[in-house]
Design a protein around this motif. Structure first.
Motif, PDB file in Angstrom:
ATOM      1  N   ALA A  44      37.684  32.157  40.453  1.00 51.75           N
ATOM      2  CA  ALA A  44      37.722  32.991  41.661  1.00 51.75           C
ATOM      3  C   ALA A  44      39.141  33.161  42.176  1.00 51.75           C
ATOM      4  O   ALA A  44      40.039  32.345  41.901  1.00 51.75           O
ATOM      5  CB  ALA A  44      36.852  32.366  42.748  1.00 51.75           C
ATOM      6  N   ASN A  45      39.349  34.256  42.921  1.00 48.29           N
ATOM      7  CA  ASN A  45      40.603  34.523  43.644  1.00 48.29           C
ATOM      8  C   ASN A  45      41.830  34.614  42.749  1.00 48.29           C
ATOM      9  O   ASN A  45      42.931  34.197  43.124  1.00 48.29           O
ATOM     10  CB  ASN A  45      40.828  33.454  44.725  1.00 48.29           C
ATOM     11  N   VAL A  46      41.648  35.178  41.576  1.00 46.93           N
ATOM     12  CA  VAL A  46      42.766  35.450  40.683  1.00 46.93           C
ATOM     13  C   VAL A  46      43.099  36.939  40.787  1.00 46.93           C
ATOM     14  O   VAL A  46      42.215  37.795  40.722  1.00 46.93           O
ATOM     15  CB  VAL A  46      42.446  35.080  39.226  1.00 46.93           C
ATOM     16  N   ALA A  47      44.374  37.276  40.938  1.00 48.96           N
ATOM     17  CA  ALA A  47      44.796  38.670  41.069  1.00 48.96           C
ATOM     18  C   ALA A  47      44.849  39.344  39.702  1.00 48.96           C
ATOM     19  O   ALA A  47      45.333  38.765  38.723  1.00 48.96           O
ATOM     20  CB  ALA A  47      46.150  38.744  41.754  1.00 48.96           C
ATOM     21  N   VAL A  48      44.342  40.582  39.672  1.00 45.00           N
ATOM     22  CA  VAL A  48      44.392  41.424  38.472  1.00 45.00           C
ATOM     23  C   VAL A  48      44.897  42.795  38.911  1.00 45.00           C
ATOM     24  O   VAL A  48      44.568  43.265  40.007  1.00 45.00           O
ATOM     25  CB  VAL A  48      43.012  41.547  37.801  1.00 45.00           C
ATOM     26  N   THR A  49      45.700  43.441  38.068  1.00 44.36           N
ATOM     27  CA  THR A  49      46.312  44.704  38.471  1.00 44.36           C
ATOM     28  C   THR A  49      46.238  45.760  37.369  1.00 44.36           C
ATOM     29  O   THR A  49      46.170  45.424  36.178  1.00 44.36           O
ATOM     30  CB  THR A  49      47.789  44.496  38.870  1.00 44.36           C
ATOM     31  N   ASN A  50      46.255  47.008  37.790  1.00 46.55           N
ATOM     32  CA  ASN A  50      46.384  48.132  36.852  1.00 46.55           C
ATOM     33  C   ASN A  50      47.782  48.743  36.910  1.00 46.55           C
ATOM     34  O   ASN A  50      48.029  49.819  36.392  1.00 46.55           O
ATOM     35  CB  ASN A  50      45.331  49.204  37.150  1.00 46.55           C
ATOM     36  N   GLY A  51      48.695  48.047  37.571  1.00 46.25           N
ATOM     37  CA  GLY A  51      50.054  48.535  37.729  1.00 46.25           C
ATOM     38  C   GLY A  51      50.304  49.198  39.063  1.00 46.25           C
ATOM     39  O   GLY A  51      51.445  49.470  39.424  1.00 46.25           O
ATOM     40  N   ARG A  52      49.223  49.396  39.825  1.00 50.68           N
ATOM     41  CA  ARG A  52      49.336  49.922  41.186  1.00 50.68           C
ATOM     42  C   ARG A  52      48.449  49.099  42.118  1.00 50.68           C
ATOM     43  O   ARG A  52      48.930  48.413  42.996  1.00 50.68           O
ATOM     44  CB  ARG A  52      48.936  51.399  41.242  1.00 50.68           C
ATOM     45  N   GLU A  53      47.143  49.194  41.914  1.00 45.46           N
ATOM     46  CA  GLU A  53      46.216  48.392  42.716  1.00 45.46           C
ATOM     47  C   GLU A  53      46.208  46.948  42.240  1.00 45.46           C
ATOM     48  O   GLU A  53      46.452  46.667  41.053  1.00 45.46           O
ATOM     49  CB  GLU A  53      44.798  48.974  42.638  1.00 45.46           C
ATOM     50  N   VAL A  54      45.925  46.043  43.152  1.00 44.21           N
ATOM     51  CA  VAL A  54      45.782  44.625  42.842  1.00 44.21           C
ATOM     52  C   VAL A  54      44.507  44.148  43.522  1.00 44.21           C
ATOM     53  O   VAL A  54      44.331  44.352  44.729  1.00 44.21           O
ATOM     54  CB  VAL A  54      46.984  43.797  43.342  1.00 44.21           C
ATOM     55  N   VAL A  55      43.609  43.521  42.758  1.00 47.34           N
ATOM     56  CA  VAL A  55      42.364  42.990  43.330  1.00 47.34           C
ATOM     57  C   VAL A  55      42.240  41.516  42.985  1.00 47.34           C
ATOM     58  O   VAL A  55      42.849  41.040  42.018  1.00 47.34           O
ATOM     59  CB  VAL A  55      41.128  43.757  42.814  1.00 47.34           C
ATOM     60  N   LEU A  56      41.455  40.804  43.785  1.00 47.23           N
ATOM     61  CA  LEU A  56      41.166  39.398  43.519  1.00 47.23           C
ATOM     62  C   LEU A  56      39.771  39.273  42.910  1.00 47.23           C
ATOM     63  O   LEU A  56      38.845  39.992  43.309  1.00 47.23           O
ATOM     64  CB  LEU A  56      41.242  38.578  44.809  1.00 47.23           C
ATOM     65  N   THR A  57      39.632  38.388  41.958  1.00 50.65           N
ATOM     66  CA  THR A  57      38.320  38.153  41.362  1.00 50.65           C
ATOM     67  C   THR A  57      37.369  37.544  42.397  1.00 50.65           C
ATOM     68  O   THR A  57      37.796  36.853  43.322  1.00 50.65           O
ATOM     69  CB  THR A  57      38.417  37.217  40.151  1.00 50.65           C
ATOM     70  N   ASP A  58      36.067  37.831  42.212  1.00 49.18           N
ATOM     71  CA  ASP A  58      35.064  37.270  43.122  1.00 49.18           C
ATOM     72  C   ASP A  58      34.776  35.820  42.752  1.00 49.18           C
ATOM     73  O   ASP A  58      35.441  35.245  41.876  1.00 49.18           O
ATOM     74  CB  ASP A  58      33.803  38.132  43.138  1.00 49.18           C
ATOM     75  N   LYS A  59      33.789  35.234  43.379  1.00 46.94           N
ATOM     76  CA  LYS A  59      33.533  33.797  43.189  1.00 46.94           C
ATOM     77  C   LYS A  59      33.105  33.460  41.764  1.00 46.94           C
ATOM     78  O   LYS A  59      33.175  32.311  41.338  1.00 46.94           O
ATOM     79  CB  LYS A  59      32.492  33.303  44.186  1.00 46.94           C
ATOM     80  N   LYS A  60      32.676  34.492  41.004  1.00 46.62           N
ATOM     81  CA  LYS A  60      32.295  34.268  39.608  1.00 46.62           C
ATOM     82  C   LYS A  60      33.391  34.704  38.629  1.00 46.62           C
ATOM     83  O   LYS A  60      33.192  34.677  37.423  1.00 46.62           O
ATOM     84  CB  LYS A  60      30.994  35.013  39.302  1.00 46.62           C
ATOM     85  N   GLY A  61      34.525  35.144  39.172  1.00 54.64           N
ATOM     86  CA  GLY A  61      35.642  35.539  38.323  1.00 54.64           C
ATOM     87  C   GLY A  61      35.645  36.997  37.923  1.00 54.64           C
ATOM     88  O   GLY A  61      36.480  37.418  37.117  1.00 54.64           O
ATOM     89  N   ASN A  62      34.741  37.803  38.494  1.00 57.06           N
ATOM     90  CA  ASN A  62      34.654  39.217  38.133  1.00 57.06           C
ATOM     91  C   ASN A  62      35.654  40.061  38.921  1.00 57.06           C
ATOM     92  O   ASN A  62      35.984  39.747  40.063  1.00 57.06           O
ATOM     93  CB  ASN A  62      33.246  39.737  38.396  1.00 57.06           C
ATOM     94  N   TYR A  63      36.100  41.160  38.305  1.00 59.12           N
ATOM     95  CA  TYR A  63      36.984  42.111  38.977  1.00 59.12           C
ATOM     96  C   TYR A  63      36.616  43.528  38.530  1.00 59.12           C
ATOM     97  O   TYR A  63      35.973  43.740  37.491  1.00 59.12           O
ATOM     98  CB  TYR A  63      38.452  41.834  38.645  1.00 59.12           C
ATOM     99  N   GLU A  64      37.048  44.504  39.287  1.00 60.65           N
ATOM    100  CA  GLU A  64      36.925  45.906  38.912  1.00 60.65           C
ATOM    101  C   GLU A  64      38.111  46.659  39.485  1.00 60.65           C
ATOM    102  O   GLU A  64      38.505  46.425  40.627  1.00 60.65           O
ATOM    103  CB  GLU A  64      35.622  46.518  39.415  1.00 60.65           C
ATOM    104  N   LEU A  65      38.681  47.553  38.669  1.00 60.10           N
ATOM    105  CA  LEU A  65      39.870  48.311  39.067  1.00 60.10           C
ATOM    106  C   LEU A  65      39.728  49.774  38.640  1.00 60.10           C
ATOM    107  O   LEU A  65      39.091  50.066  37.619  1.00 60.10           O
ATOM    108  CB  LEU A  65      41.119  47.739  38.388  1.00 60.10           C
ATOM    109  N   PRO A  66      40.353  50.682  39.389  1.00 61.10           N
ATOM    110  CA  PRO A  66      40.440  52.072  38.921  1.00 61.10           C
ATOM    111  C   PRO A  66      41.247  52.124  37.620  1.00 61.10           C
ATOM    112  O   PRO A  66      42.116  51.289  37.373  1.00 61.10           O
ATOM    113  CB  PRO A  66      41.186  52.792  40.048  1.00 61.10           C
ATOM    114  N   LEU A  67      40.949  53.121  36.795  1.00 61.73           N
ATOM    115  CA  LEU A  67      41.597  53.194  35.489  1.00 61.73           C
ATOM    116  C   LEU A  67      42.011  54.622  35.171  1.00 61.73           C
ATOM    117  O   LEU A  67      41.235  55.559  35.342  1.00 61.73           O
ATOM    118  CB  LEU A  67      40.655  52.688  34.402  1.00 61.73           C
ATOM    119  N   GLN A  68      43.231  54.769  34.703  1.00 60.99           N
ATOM    120  CA  GLN A  68      43.701  56.043  34.175  1.00 60.99           C
ATOM    121  C   GLN A  68      43.668  55.989  32.653  1.00 60.99           C
ATOM    122  O   GLN A  68      43.437  54.939  32.057  1.00 60.99           O
ATOM    123  CB  GLN A  68      45.119  56.322  34.675  1.00 60.99           C
ATOM    124  N   SER A  69      43.917  57.109  32.011  1.00 62.07           N
ATOM    125  CA  SER A  69      43.830  57.159  30.546  1.00 62.07           C
ATOM    126  C   SER A  69      44.988  56.423  29.876  1.00 62.07           C
ATOM    127  O   SER A  69      44.926  56.116  28.692  1.00 62.07           O
ATOM    128  CB  SER A  69      43.798  58.612  30.078  1.00 62.07           C
TER     129      SER A  69
END
Length: 524
Positions: A44-69
């Motif tokens: 949980a609470n690990v940051a993941v990025t797509n190079g612009r947005e940064v999100v933290l994983t939920d309590k189970k380690g899941n994340y979701e980010l917008p994606l470009q091609s």
């Protein structure tokens, strides 16, 4: 028939969703195979990025980010965990998403990655991290040929090969010199150090046939991953950035130092995940400082935007290379810094020195002293919580070699002389204090002077004065140094040899010493 249509529509929407977002899990990779097993838990609470947005994983380690091609998804290593490295000791913290691959160019970029996986996962392994650690920093390896890769390997890498108690290293850009086919020889050299090695992009690491900035790092990305990323170790948060705008947005000719709007968004979003008391270390190639009033090497508004983002973080340090000289700069309020305590920007001396120039040493490697008199070398940054100190290590010299002293060999007895003793204190700045004494007499302050280092001048003009061809290549012309001090030479002492002792106290309170001698003689 209606059910089939609804199912097809849902499936079509699912494909669209998969194309516009990326999902995954950050997990503890207990068996280090890079795959999520049932028994391996998410983090949980690990940051993941797509190079612009940064999100933290939920309590189970899941994340979701917008994606470009065309995007790189990267995990931001949290303290207490390690990133797996590949066979070349390069940290594998990213997934390169380029379904069609890089555009064709002179140098190969990223091969087509194909369809996005259903889950882009990142495996970490917990490790014990102390808040007291040291990082190894290289400025500009910058070989232009395989011979210069060999100079780098034998003159720098061999000295730190197998080093212990250093968790990672970082090269500060210009990994090579325009020929991107040298990335792999560079990697093979650096892997011998034996520790995880991070890299950043320099102006000589670009795809110069690119017509827009976002495509200028395709070959770099194929070898090293994202040009903008972050990671944590102990109480320190590192932000690594590409600050080379290419082509120059002013006239599309050459390059300019600065940041893009996307990078600014990344920094802002990334900093939201970092405790305010942590030390923020920013690393990029081109200095944000412009000591010469005529200098316009960095876009001023980008520096100010960066300072705005850092205004609530009291502990900061920024690093650069690029200039092939060493310099300490301090930004105060009058310079746009928004805090009472000045910001320290360290422009690091390079491992290539003055581009592999100068006389050859006993191993046939160029001595490559830089134009400000700083010998080639590398830096150790020692972190203790959110504080730091820096040591510069001259390649091939003892650790305590921190000054080069220049003094006359002989002066006339009781005659006034314009000769002086000069101390080039490699890590020094105008803020530091340097004193000297003769024959263990009274300590006197040396005068800070912005002049060419006479010991380097001597090295350069030896090429003009030699009556035979010298091996190697002539060094670059001298430039004013920002870390030279001068003292007067007394001539009214006894005939014979006299000892000069010099003592410098750096910004961290550490004391360094150097010694030389000169002789007093009668005029005949």
């Amino acid at each position: 028939m209606k059910k089939t249509f609804i199912y097809s529509a849902l499936l079509f929407c699912g494909v669209l969703t998969a194309q516009t977002s990326v999902k995954g899990i950050v997990f503890e990779d207990l068996n280090q195979n890079g795959k999520k097993e049932k028994k391996e838990k998410g983090i949980a609470n690990v940051a993941v990025t797509n190079g612009r947005e940064v999100v933290l994983t939920d309590k189970k380690g899941n994340y979701e980010l917008p994606l470009q091609s065309d995007a790189i998804i990267a995990v931001i290593k949290p303290s207490g965990y390690k990133i797996q490295v590949n066979k070349d000791n390069l940290p594998q913290f990213f997934y390169n998403h380029k379904p069609a691959g890089s555009p064709k160019g002179k140098f190969e970029g990223v091969a087509p990655t194909g369809k996005l996986p259903e889950s882009v996962d990142f495996g970490l392994l917990s490790q014990k991290e102390t808040n007291d650690f040291t990082a190894l920093i290289f400025g500009d390896p910058q070989p232009y040929t395989l011979e210069e890769v060999d100079f780098f390997a034998r003159g720098i890498v061999a000295e730190v090969e197998g080093i212990k108690n250093i968790p990672f290293g970082l090269s500060m850009g210009d990994l090579v010199g325009n020929d991107l086919s040298l990335f792999n020889p560079y990697i093979q050299a650096i892997k011998k150090i034996g520790i995880p090695w991070y890299n950043l992009l320099g102006n000589h690491d670009l795809n110069f046939d690119a017509k827009e900035d976002k495509l200028a790092d395709e070959t770099y990305e194929a070898h090293f991953g994202p040009a903008n990323y972050a990671f944590n170790y102990g109480k320190v948060h590192f932000i690594v950035l590409d600050d080379v705008l290419y082509p120059d947005p002013r006239d599309h000719d050459g390059y300019w130092g600065g940041f893009t709007e996307e990078q600014m968004q990344f920094i802002a979003n990334d900093l939201k995940t970092v405790p305010k008391e942590n030390l923020i270390v920013l690393a990029f190639h081109i200095p944000i400082s412009e000591p010469d009033g005529k200098d316009d090497s960095f876009r001023d508004e980008d520096r100010q935007k960066l300072f705005e983002l850092l205004k609530d973080f009291p502990n900061t340090l920024s690093l650069s290379a690029h200039t092939h000289m060493q310099r300490q700069d301090f930004f105060e309020k009058k310079d746009g810094w928004l805090q009472e305590t000045p910001h320290h920007h360290y422009n690091i001396g390079t491992t290539s020195g003055d581009w592999y120039s100068g006389k050859l040493d006993e191993k046939g490697i160029p001595i490559s002293v830089m134009r400000d008199g700083t010998p080639k070398g590398y830096a150790f940054i020692h972190f203790n919580g959110n504080k730091y100190t820096v040591d510069y290590k001259v390649a091939g010299k003892p650790e305590d070699y921190q000054m080069k002293v220049f003094a006359p060999k002989v002066v006339a007895k009781a005659k006034r002389t314009k000769s002086g003793v000069f101390a080039n204190f490699f890590m020094g700045s105008k803020k530091d204090k340097v004193v000297y004494r003769v024959d263990q007499g009274e300590w006197k302050e040396m005068e800070y002077v912005e002049v060419q280092d006479p010991s380097y001048v001597e090295l350069v003009y030896e090429w003009e004065l030699s009556e035979v061809l010298m091996p190697g290549k002539r060094s670059s012309d001298p430039e004013k140094s920002t870390h030279v001090w001068r003292g007067n030479i007394p001539s009214d002492l006894a005939i014979g040899e006299h000892a000069i002792e010099i003592k410098a106290t750096d910004m961290f309170g550490k004391t360094h010493t150097a010694n030389t001698t000169y002789r007093i003689d009668k005029v005949k």
